[in-house]
Design an enzyme around this catalytic site. Structure first.
Site, PDB file in Angstrom:
ATOM      1  N   HIS A  49     -38.789  13.293  -9.866  1.00 44.03           N
ATOM      2  CA  HIS A  49     -39.393  13.775  -8.622  1.00 44.03           C
ATOM      3  C   HIS A  49     -40.675  13.009  -8.304  1.00 44.03           C
ATOM      4  CE1 HIS A  49     -36.558  16.922  -7.937  1.00 44.03           C
ATOM      5  NE2 HIS A  49     -36.861  17.593  -9.031  1.00 44.03           N
ATOM      6  N   HIS A  79     -36.327  14.373 -15.786  1.00 39.58           N
ATOM      7  CA  HIS A  79     -35.940  14.888 -14.471  1.00 39.58           C
ATOM      8  C   HIS A  79     -37.172  15.139 -13.603  1.00 39.58           C
ATOM      9  CE1 HIS A  79     -33.660  17.248 -11.491  1.00 39.58           C
ATOM     10  NE2 HIS A  79     -34.729  18.036 -11.482  1.00 39.58           N
ATOM     11  N   GLU A  80     -38.187  15.775 -14.177  1.00 41.04           N
ATOM     12  CA  GLU A  80     -39.391  16.065 -13.396  1.00 41.04           C
ATOM     13  C   GLU A  80     -40.121  14.782 -13.008  1.00 41.04           C
ATOM     14  OE1 GLU A  80     -39.599  18.843 -12.153  1.00 41.04           O
ATOM     15  OE2 GLU A  80     -38.167  19.841 -13.460  1.00 41.04           O
TER      16      GLU A  80
END
Length: 226
Positions: free
Chosen positions: A100, A96-97
């Protein structure tokens, strides 16, 4: 009076419920090792390299669930449990990170907009209530309106965060599946971790919008009585 009690119950209980969902999902799936046994740090590094983001670093950071991507230093920072862990939860959060970081590299519009709003949102969060309270006690509707405008900027930031987070989660799922980091039977568990984390942003945005609407109604009442 009853309406206010219900309102305050909602703005208190909804965020608590969201936090409980996150902690419950993380606690459960952080104990389930992924079939590939790849540590969170390695998950992040593999996805970054597969997307040509060799300049983005992966670091361990202090705290619990303090995972984030820093666009200023181009660094994915993972809490110790997720950095060293090889659980389904660690893989989901690491991916998920990195989502980004991919957004940043591709100039994802909502991410750029959110970054542009940061100074205004911080100002709104810090000063809106000061202006609103001064306006209420002094009977200055103009001061209340100014505070509401500042608060609206912070609320817009909360709302814009939603597509940013959901898009990062979608990118995360695509990456861990396509790269074979998780297997088909683990997709459901991975989605549960990501969905639970997204709930905190949904709850925060919902509460912020409700509070803004309440203040707008109060301001409307003030101006009518003047």
């Amino acid at each position: 009076m009853g309406g206010y009690l219900i309102y305050f119950a909602i703005i208190i209980l909804v965020p608590l419920w969201a936090q409980m969902k996150v902690k419950g999902a993380y606690s459960k799936y952080s104990k389930i090792p992924s079939s590939t046994q790849i540590r969170g740090a390695e998950v992040a590094r593999r996805i970054l390299d597969e997307n040509g983001l060799y300049n983005v670093g992966v670091e361990e950071t202090r705290g619990h669930l303090t995972d984030h991507y820093d666009p200023r230093s181009k660094t994915v920072r993972l809490s110790a449990t997720n950095y060293h862990g090889h659980s389904v939860a660690a893989a989901a959060i690491a991916a998920h990170e990195v989502g980004h970081a991919i957004q940043d590299n591709q100039d994802y519009a909502f991410l750029r907009f959110r970054h542009a709003l940061v100074p205004v949102a911080n100002l709104g969060s810090n000063f809106s209530w000061i202006l609103i309270m001064i306006g209420f006690f002094a009977g200055l509707s103009g001061m209340v309106l100014l505070g509401i405008i500042f608060m609206a900027a912070a609320v817009v930031f909360q709302v814009i965060t939603l597509p940013v987070e959901f898009n990062a989660s979608n990118r995360a799922m695509d990456q861990v599946v396509s790269l074979g980091i998780i297997r088909n039977d683990e997709e459901r568990e991975t989605k549960k971790v990501l969905n639970a984390a997204a709930l905190t942003y949904v709850a925060a945005a919902a509460v912020a919008v409700l509070e803004l609407l309440r203040l707008i109604l109060i301001y409307t009442g003030m101006t009518r009585s003047e």
